[in-house]
Design an enzyme around this catalytic site. Structure first.
Site, PDB file in Angstrom:
ATOM      1  N   ASP C 300       1.076  -1.241   0.129  1.00 31.93           N
ATOM      2  CA  ASP C 300       0.140   0.262  -0.100  1.00 31.93           C
ATOM      3  C   ASP C 300       0.837   1.288   0.289  1.00 31.93           C
ATOM      4  O   ASP C 300       1.761   1.498   0.977  1.00 31.93           O
ATOM      5  CB  ASP C 300      -1.021   0.187   1.144  1.00 31.93           C
ATOM      6  CG  ASP C 300      -2.030  -1.208   1.181  1.00 31.93           C
ATOM      7  OD1 ASP C 300      -2.540  -1.231   0.011  1.00 31.93           O
ATOM      8  OD2 ASP C 300      -2.268  -1.151   2.056  1.00 31.93           O
ATOM      9  N   ASP C 337      -4.086  24.932  12.739  1.00 35.39           N
ATOM     10  CA  ASP C 337      -4.532  23.122  11.913  1.00 35.39           C
ATOM     11  C   ASP C 337      -3.185  22.162  12.823  1.00 35.39           C
ATOM     12  O   ASP C 337      -1.860  22.109  12.623  1.00 35.39           O
ATOM     13  CB  ASP C 337      -3.960  23.108  10.620  1.00 35.39           C
ATOM     14  CG  ASP C 337      -4.700  22.259   9.476  1.00 35.39           C
ATOM     15  OD1 ASP C 337      -4.669  21.118  10.509  1.00 35.39           O
ATOM     16  OD2 ASP C 337      -4.442  21.841   8.286  1.00 35.39           O
ATOM     17  N   PHE C 370     -11.346  22.509  10.352  1.00 33.88           N
ATOM     18  CA  PHE C 370     -12.025  22.108   8.915  1.00 33.88           C
ATOM     19  C   PHE C 370     -13.503  21.156   9.345  1.00 33.88           C
ATOM     20  O   PHE C 370     -13.458  20.459  10.160  1.00 33.88           O
ATOM     21  CB  PHE C 370     -11.000  20.582   8.025  1.00 33.88           C
ATOM     22  CG  PHE C 370     -11.423  20.244   7.333  1.00 33.88           C
ATOM     23  CD1 PHE C 370     -11.292  20.876   6.306  1.00 33.88           C
ATOM     24  CD2 PHE C 370     -11.870  18.742   6.954  1.00 33.88           C
ATOM     25  CE1 PHE C 370     -11.660  19.679   4.892  1.00 33.88           C
ATOM     26  CE2 PHE C 370     -12.514  17.804   6.315  1.00 33.88           C
ATOM     27  CZ  PHE C 370     -12.479  18.927   5.188  1.00 33.88           C
ATOM     28  N   ARG C 375     -15.934  22.125   4.150  1.00 33.01           N
ATOM     29  CA  ARG C 375     -14.692  21.477   3.583  1.00 33.01           C
ATOM     30  C   ARG C 375     -13.602  22.561   3.214  1.00 33.01           C
ATOM     31  O   ARG C 375     -12.855  22.214   2.046  1.00 33.01           O
ATOM     32  CB  ARG C 375     -14.927  20.274   2.220  1.00 33.01           C
ATOM     33  CG  ARG C 375     -16.349  19.585   2.102  1.00 33.01           C
ATOM     34  CD  ARG C 375     -16.408  18.898   1.145  1.00 33.01           C
ATOM     35  NE  ARG C 375     -15.585  17.387   0.524  1.00 33.01           N
ATOM     36  CZ  ARG C 375     -15.066  17.090  -0.311  1.00 33.01           C
ATOM     37  NH1 ARG C 375     -16.708  17.612  -1.211  1.00 33.01           N
ATOM     38  NH2 ARG C 375     -14.381  16.176  -0.708  1.00 33.01           N
ATOM     39  N   MET C 376     -13.505  23.253   4.055  1.00 32.57           N
ATOM     40  CA  MET C 376     -12.002  23.825   4.244  1.00 32.57           C
ATOM     41  C   MET C 376     -12.329  24.321   5.233  1.00 32.57           C
ATOM     42  O   MET C 376     -12.622  24.380   6.683  1.00 32.57           O
ATOM     43  CB  MET C 376     -12.676  25.352   3.437  1.00 32.57           C
ATOM     44  CG  MET C 376     -12.919  25.222   2.264  1.00 32.57           C
ATOM     45  SD  MET C 376     -14.303  26.786   1.787  1.00 32.57           S
ATOM     46  CE  MET C 376     -15.131  27.668   2.738  1.00 32.57           C
ATOM     47  N   LYS C 388      -8.024  28.041   3.328  1.00 29.66           N
ATOM     48  CA  LYS C 388      -8.133  27.105   2.750  1.00 29.66           C
ATOM     49  C   LYS C 388      -8.254  25.853   2.290  1.00 29.66           C
ATOM     50  O   LYS C 388      -9.299  25.238   3.097  1.00 29.66           O
ATOM     51  CB  LYS C 388      -6.354  26.433   2.568  1.00 29.66           C
ATOM     52  CG  LYS C 388      -6.387  26.277   3.772  1.00 29.66           C
ATOM     53  CD  LYS C 388      -5.114  25.872   4.193  1.00 29.66           C
ATOM     54  CE  LYS C 388      -4.793  24.588   5.261  1.00 29.66           C
ATOM     55  NZ  LYS C 388      -4.441  24.627   7.027  1.00 29.66           N
ATOM     56  N   ASP C 511      -6.596  -4.929   5.439  1.00 25.16           N
ATOM     57  CA  ASP C 511      -7.175  -4.336   6.520  1.00 25.16           C
ATOM     58  C   ASP C 511      -8.996  -4.233   6.823  1.00 25.16           C
ATOM     59  O   ASP C 511     -10.115  -4.593   7.411  1.00 25.16           O
ATOM     60  CB  ASP C 511      -6.807  -3.643   7.441  1.00 25.16           C
ATOM     61  CG  ASP C 511      -6.614  -2.324   7.243  1.00 25.16           C
ATOM     62  OD1 ASP C 511      -6.713  -2.445   5.915  1.00 25.16           O
ATOM     63  OD2 ASP C 511      -5.785  -1.668   7.812  1.00 25.16           O
ATOM     64  N   ASP C 515     -10.884  -6.220   1.390  1.00 27.64           N
ATOM     65  CA  ASP C 515      -9.721  -6.614   1.018  1.00 27.64           C
ATOM     66  C   ASP C 515      -9.486  -8.097   1.554  1.00 27.64           C
ATOM     67  O   ASP C 515      -8.513  -8.661   1.688  1.00 27.64           O
ATOM     68  CB  ASP C 515      -8.489  -6.049   2.184  1.00 27.64           C
ATOM     69  CG  ASP C 515      -8.116  -4.550   1.634  1.00 27.64           C
ATOM     70  OD1 ASP C 515      -8.041  -4.494   0.656  1.00 27.64           O
ATOM     71  OD2 ASP C 515      -7.532  -4.083   2.351  1.00 27.64           O
TER      72      ASP C 515
END
Lengths: 192, 568, 675
Positions: C300, C337, C370, C375-376, C388, C511, C515
């Site tokens: 992965d 952040d 966020f 979604r900012m 952002k 996991d 999968d």
């Protein structure tokens, strides 16, 4: 049922192979050999007065002092039996073989008037593998020259010349060993 | 002396490889059914054979069908050959009027020829009619060799095929091997031999009056045609008792060279055939190299020992080579030692020298060569399938050390393959050890001995090795034409042959069904010098470990005693 | 340290005790080589006892042989018992120290903190920002951004909400913002884990395919030597002598492969044990063996090849905006952040534009975290409004304010995306200032690791949810051999099948429940402990640390296991040469004094020679136990180099060592007067 089919195939194939490799092949080779190499195919025979007296490839018994002697032979009861080839199969530590060899050495020395401790060419005291070997080493022939000349009332030189003529070198100069064909040498002596 | 000897040895090896290389390529083509230049003549013959026998040449067999067909053919061969010998008095081409052979001898001979052993308990010129020699023995010289090739090629298919069940068609492999490989070579070979003086006629035995006033009966017969296939098929059963020492079988040093070439050319060629068929010629070369290492070593020991000779003879006061008993002057020591090695690393067993009379170490080499499973080039086909057994063992033992479960040519070696490979090594070894051990303690065994002391043990060891290894040569002092030896050795020959073939066919079948792992830097490399050396090493170590005690009490102790001047 | 040694001592004592209980032929039959030794020991003991009463001279000698044969069996038993004991101890520790996820189980309106292992199907839990989701389940209430990179390999967070096809969450993933209520749909791994630990400890351990094949070889060799030894008696009789049964038994035991026969199962157990030490539970020895054979590693991207998170590497300003301005805005928006991405922006601003980190509280700023809705993220600061986010969120934000995005900014965004990066647009007061270039950062040393794997003949394939362009760029940088972009469980499965059909063995980690098919299909499927029950059931190993990089170590352990097995087999067989040279002359020297020349070690007497060989044969087993347990040294080299090295040590060493060892023991026996 399947088994029967396999057996039938096996039998047929064996039969066909017998015809091809067991009959056609040897007969074809016989035919070709008789046409291309008739002398060899029939045994490389030595013919005297229209009579075969032997094969140049097969040794014979010589015990007469007038002849060169070949190697001891264990083929057949008396040696050089060309219908019963074979060697002594004596092992290297076989006492009776060692005794026989010593005895042969004494005989060779006595026959050829050598001193009791003179070295004897080994091929004269050991039997060949086939019991039919026509050859001896040049050394083995050499020690017999005087004896043969004396027995034949010939000059040593003359015998030596014949011996030299009958001595073959290595094939193509490197294959095998130098050797003397006893049969051909004796034939040359007789026709002298 | 030695300079010329080395020249002969070197010359032999070079010519051998030069002949084997194109032959290997040719055989690969034939065995894969590709067109070759012989097809104009032999192609129609091949098709005719299939038609007559009702063989569908496109039908593939799984390993069980292949094995059943092979066994059916061979057992039928044994039965018919047995019958042929028992009724030879009633059949044509019998100028000497030989009658039926004793049943145990006939059985022994039948098994012997069908298994490619060609053990000679009989004496050819005094028991066998020309018809038996041709239609019986010569045929089996062909088909037993072809059987060997068939098994080898089935194994190669097992290695190359992916996830399929089939490994070829036995009838087709047998027919092609016989008609397109053995037959053409034999015709050419036979004529070459005749040119040197090997006889080829159907005349009765010829009695001549000799110089000195006696008479001599010269045995005759169709010798060359049998001689050629005897060597080419690594059969080894001589037309005459003395085999290739007999001047009519092997008259000149050149005929001797030819015969030595004939014995090894197909086995060596098959290593290259293998390379072509797996599309990686290096894989073929590595088998060649491993075998060559062992071959050169064994020839070296044999030659050195024979040159060093027998001090007990030297003591007598001689000139020339001391170990000349049982050797022919025209071949000399070097060609005798070389022939003895060639004939025993293969399953041939033809002899131009009497092995019984070799020096102890010189005699150890043939026994050991046979004990190692005749995988050093080996018999026609048989050598290749035998060395595969050791390849599998080597890959398994050593391959783990690179950190992957073992694989060969991308095929995983697992429990089943191990079981079969171990069986293929165990079965003949068991026959050798148990057979000779039994013989050494019962009167029926020891009363046949020609030599006392350790050499006697060597004779028994040799007999059971030769039979189990399907070689056919002998320490011929042993009187083998007895009920005990005829029957015991028949069993050894049969088990030694099919006890190896069947497990290996099983391996072929299981391999064919496997996936192929792609080659990577992590793959255990089965090419190159290291692997060749390892393979040779494993062969020697397994062989030596199995047989060292027996050999110690036979040839090894005899050599030591000979050195200190002891005789028996 | 002290605690460790008492532990070791108790394992040792236990192993010694078990060495004797394992003498029971019903247990020993699983080890045919050792069973043969035991039978020979019984026979020799019988002869010794008979001789004691019969007053025959060789009692002392036969007795010593008998004792050493018993010791041989005990040593082999000890090796196995020790390996088992250590495995058990390891498993025990694991069970105790295993860290547990804490779940906030909802009971009515209240939450109760319980261990995730106590959750049962149907329980409802609350998962808030920063929490791990304790098990596979369905979102029944709320919406949250979830970091599923451990499963999908995709580093961007995904949205999970109730209803629809985004409602399923996976155990071990982490909620980054907001909260959700999750109904657990599978019983947790506790019982499963126990079962696996049980497997490690179990006496019912199955032989692996390679062990079976090797055992067949060893049985074959044993039969060969049995024949060689048994037939020696008739040959000796022919030669006019007899060899006593105890001496034959001694020869036989020396020749049969007792070294590898005695250590084989210990090597296998130790291999699983070594995995356990790295917190990997193997379901079977077969899986460990397969690990050694692996030809393709599916790795992965996230967590294995790249650090789990992206890092800011560049500020690309919009036209008319200075880089300094953009950096300033970007820094301000990211001060609060705490995500790795956010931190990396602050770090970049400092390193490249010398903007010192400011204290967000003293600035009086209002940090906008966020959220899954907008979604900012951003900051409101003295009238400045900095935001952002991804381009579409910022564009929507600008549109709301009646502005449009500059086309130059758009093209920069596209450019970055093409190069495999993630663009974040920064806007201030309804104007796009520019773009932050976030990049996947390849782990240090990983490409060397891949080169190493390549040299070992192992192909690496990167699995990622990224688009092919991004994937290709990262694949090239990391140096993997191949990649699978936009990976789905389906195409992952197809890829595995494809490699397998070409003959390769495939290893992977996974996991998620989706999968499971791929894990089941792969030859070595390592499930992350953080993963779902289904994944763990489907794989054949579980990594308790949930560290996908460990796949590489697993492969190495597999290889080491096989190498150790091969090396000791080779060593064992090579030993026989010397033993022959010790025993064969000793056996026959009375009848054939000439065989003295084979006694190349110049051993004192026939008796001392035989005893020395037997003693060496027993001692070598115990001497090699540490090696069997530790495994032979592993180097990440190609097959040829490894082979040369191991052959030199274990092949050549196996030839030479016994010559020295037997000679030394012989000298010691003479000195002690035991000969």
């Amino acid at each position: 049922m399947i088994k029967m089919k396999i057996l039938r195939r096996a039998f047929m194939l064996l039969l066909v192979m017998t015809i091809i490799t067991g009959i056609a092949y040897p007969l074809a080779v016989t035919g070709l050999a008789q046409v291309i190499f008739p002398h060899q195919a029939n045994g490389s025979l030595i013919v005297q007065n229209g009579q075969a007296v032997g094969s140049e490839l097969i040794g014979q018994n010589f015990s007469d002092p007038r002849y060169f002697h070949g190697r001891p032979s264990t083929a057949g009861k008396d040696g050089y039996d060309a219908a019963s080839s074979g060697g002594s199969n004596s092992g290297p530590t076989n006492r009776s073989f060692l005794d026989t060899a010593a005895q042969r050495a004494d005989e060779v020395r006595k026959e050829n008037g050598l001193s009791p401790d003179a070295p004897v060419p080994s091929d004269l005291i050991t039997a060949s593998a086939s019991g039919l070997e026509p050859y001896i080493t040049p050394a083995a022939a050499q020690i017999q020259v005087t004896r043969v000349a004396k027995a034949r009332n010939m000059s040593v030189q003359k015998v030596q010349v014949l011996l030299d003529q009958c001595t073959k070198g290595r094939q193509f100069g490197f294959l095998g060993e130098p050797r003397v064909n006893v049969l051909q040498l004796n034939l040359a002596l007789d026709t002298q | 002396m030695t300079g010329n000897d080395f020249l002969q040895l070197g010359f032999y090896l070079i010519i051998l490889v030069l002949l084997a290389l194109p032959l290997g390529r040719y055989m690969a083509k034939v065995l894969q059914g590709e067109k070759t230049f012989v097809d104009t003549v032999l192609g129609p013959l091949e098709k005719l054979v299939y038609r007559v026998c009702g063989i569908d040449s496109d039908k593939e067999m799984n390993w069980r069908e292949y094995a059943v067909s092979l066994m059916a053919f061979n057992i039928l061969g044994i039965v018919t050959l047995f019958i042929l010998q028992m009724i030879q008095g009633l059949l044509p081409f019998n100028p000497q009027g030989f009658s039926a052979m004793r049943w145990d001898l006939a059985l022994n001979t039948a098994v012997s020829f069908a298994t490619n052993t060609n053990w000679q308990a009989y004496s050819g010129e005094s028991t066998m009619s020309y018809f038996t020699q041709m239609a019986g023995l010569t045929v089996h010289n062909f088909v037993s060799a072809a059987t060997g090739i068939a098994v080898a090629v089935a194994m190669i298919r097992g290695f190359t095929r992916k996830q399929v069940k089939t490994i070829g068609n036995f009838w087709v492999d047998l027919t092609r091997s016989t008609l397109k490989i053995l037959l053409p070579l034999s015709i050419v070979g036979a004529l070459l031999l005749v040119s040197q003086g090997v006889i080829q006629n159907l005349s009765p035995y010829l009695t001549v009056n000799t110089f000195q006033g006696g008479s001599q009966t010269l045995a005759m017969g169709p010798v060359a045609s049998q001689e050629a296939i005897k060597e080419l098929g690594t059969n080894g059963g001589g037309f005459f008792n003395a085999n290739s020492a007999h001047p009519f079988e092997n008259p000149t040093p050149f005929s001797n060279l030819l015969e030595m070439l004939f014995i090894l050319v197909i086995p060596v060629g098959l290593t290259f055939t293998f390379g072509h068929m797996v599309k990686d010629t290096k894989q073929g070369w590595v088998l060649f190299a491993a075998a060559l290492i062992l071959f050169v070593l064994m020839t070296g020991v044999s030659y050195s020992s024979e040159i060093a000779g027998n001090p007990l003879i030297s003591k007598i006061g001689i000139s020339g080579a001391s170990a000349m008993e049982g050797k022919e002057v025209r071949f000399g020591v070097v060609n005798s030692a070389l022939f003895a090695t060639i004939t025993t690393v293969t399953s041939c067993g033809a002899v131009n020298t009497m092995h019984d009379s070799l020096t102890p170490l010189g005699g150890l080499i043939p026994i050991l060569a046979i004990m190692l499973g005749e995988c050093v080039f080996g018999g026609v086909g048989a050598g290749l399938y035998s060395i595969f057994t050791f390849v599998i063992l080597t890959v398994f033992i050593v391959g783990l050390m690179v950190g992957r479960t073992p694989e060969y040519l991308g095929k995983k070696i697992e429990g089943f393959e191990m079981k079969m490979a171990v069986s293929a090594v165990l079965i003949p070894s068991t026959c050798i050890l148990l057979g000779s051990a039994l013989a050494s303690v019962i009167p029926a065994g020891t009363s046949s001995l020609a030599n006392a002391g350790p050499h006697g043990l060597s004779e028994m060891l040799y007999a059971f090795s030769s039979a189990s290894g399907n070689n056919g040569s002998a320490f011929a002092g042993l009187s083998a034409n007895t009920y005990f030896y005829n029957i015991a050795l028949s069993m050894a020959m049969f088990i030694g042959r099919f006890g190896v073939i069947l497990p290996l066919l099983a391996i072929a079948g299981s391999m064919a069904g496997k996936k192929v792992t792609p080659v990577s830097a992590g793959t255990f490399q089965t090419t190159g010098g290291l692997f060749a050396g390892l393979l040779a090493g494993v062969i020697v170590i397994i062989g030596a470990l199995t047989f060292f005690p027996a050999l110690a009490l036979g040839p090894i102790v005899e050599q030591l005693m000979m050195w200190v001047g002891k005789a028996f | 340290m002290g605690k460790q040694s008492t532990l070791d001592r108790s394992i040792l004592l236990q192993a010694i005790k078990e060495s004797f209980t394992k003498l029971d032929p019903r247990i020993l039959w699983k080890n045919p080589v050792m069973l043969v030794v035991e039978i020979l020991a019984v026979i020799t003991t019988y002869f010794t006892i008979r001789d004691i009463f019969g007053h025959i001279g060789s009692v002392w000698f036969d007795g010593q042989i008998a004792i050493w044969l018993w010791i041989t069996v005990l040593f082999a038993n000890f090796a196995e018992a020790l390996a088992e004991g250590r495995g058990k101890a390891q498993a025990e520790t694991l069970r105790k120290t295993r860290s547990e996820t804490i779940a906030k189980k909802l009971i009515g309106d209240k939450t109760e903190n319980i261990s995730a292992s106590q959750l049962r199907k149907g329980d409802v839990v609350l998962v808030e920002t920063g929490d791990f989701i304790p098990g596979d389940g369905e979102v029944i209430e709320g919406i949250a951004s979830v970091d599923e990179s451990a499963i999908t390999g995709e580093s961007a967070p995904v949205i999970r909400e109730s209803g629809g096809d985004r409602s399923s969450v996976t155990g071990g993933t982490r909620v980054l913002s907001d909260w959700i209520k999750v109904q657990i749909t599978a019983n947790p791994g506790e019982t499963f884990l126990d079962r696996m630990i049980g497997l490690v400890e179990s006496a019912k351990r199955q032989k692996t395919p390679n062990e079976i094949a090797l055992t067949i070889l060893l049985i074959g060799l044993t039969i060969i030597f049995l024949l060689a030894v048994v037939t020696l008696e008739p040959y000796a009789v022919y030669s006019g002598m007899t060899v006593s049964i105890p001496v034959l038994a001694a020869l036989m035991v020396c020749l049969i492969p007792t070294t590898i026969g005695g250590l084989l199962s210990a090597i296998g157990i130790a291999g699983m044990d070594r995995l356990l030490k790295r917190n990997v539970l193997a379901m079977s020895g077969r899986a460990v063996e397969a690990a050694g054979d692996v030809g393709v590693l599916l790795l992965d991207k996230t967590g294995t090849i790249t650090l789990g998170n992206r890092m800011a590497t560049e500020f690309v300003p919009a036209p008319g905006v200075s880089a300094q301005m953009l950096a300033d805005a970007a820094q301000l928006s990211s001060l609060a952040d705490e995500t790795p991405e956010g931190r990396s922006i602050v770090v970049l601003a400092k390193e490249k534009y010398n903007l010192r980190e400011r204290d967000i509280n003293s600035l009086g700023a209002n940090f906008i975290p966020f959220s899954a809705h907008t979604r900012m993220s951003g900051v409101d600061l003295r009238g400045r409004e900095i935001r952002k986010g991804a381009i579409d969120s910022i564009e929507r934000y600008l549109t709301e304010k009646g502005e449009t995005m500059a086309p130059e900014v758009k093209s920069v965004v596209e450019e970055i995306a093409k190069k495999g990066g993630t663009p974040l647009v920064v806007a201030e007061d309804a104007k796009a200032l520019g773009v932050i270039y976030l990049k996947d950062v390849i782990k240090g040393g990983i490409s060397e690791r891949f080169a190493q794997l390549r040299r070992m003949g192992i192909k690496t394939v990167m699995i990622t949810g990224d688009n092919p362009l991004t994937a290709a760029a990262i694949a090239a940088e990391a140096g993997v051999d191949d990649f699978l972009a936009q990976a789905t469980p389906e195409n992952k499965l197809t890829l595995i099948r494809e490699y397998q059909s070409k003959g390769s063995l495939v290893a992977m980690t996974g996991d998620g429940t989706n999968d499971a098919p791929a894990l089941a299909q792969s030859d070595v499927g390592v499930a992350m402990n953080s993963g779902t029950q289904a994944a763990k059931e489907a794989g054949n190993m579980v990594d308790l640390d949930s560290n996908p990089t460990k796949l590489i170590e697993i492969v190495e352990i597999g290889k080491q296991l096989l190498m150790t097995r091969g090396a000791l087999t080779t060593f064992s067989i090579a030993n026989d040469i010397a033993k022959y040279f010790a025993i064969i002359p000793a056996l026959f020297i009375v009848t054939y004094p000439e065989l003295r020349v084979l006694n190349i070690m110049h051993l004192a007497t026939p008796q001392s020679a035989i005893l020395s060989a037997v003693i060496f044969n027993a001692l070598i087993i115990i001497a090699l136990v540490p090696l069997a347990l530790r495994g032979i040294a592993y180097r990440p080299l190609g097959a040829n180099a490894i082979l040369r090295r191991n052959l030199l040590i274990y092949g050549l060493g196996g030839l030479i060592a016994p010559f020295i060892g037997i000679k030394l023991i012989d000298m010691l026996l003479v000195a002690l007067g035991l000969n």
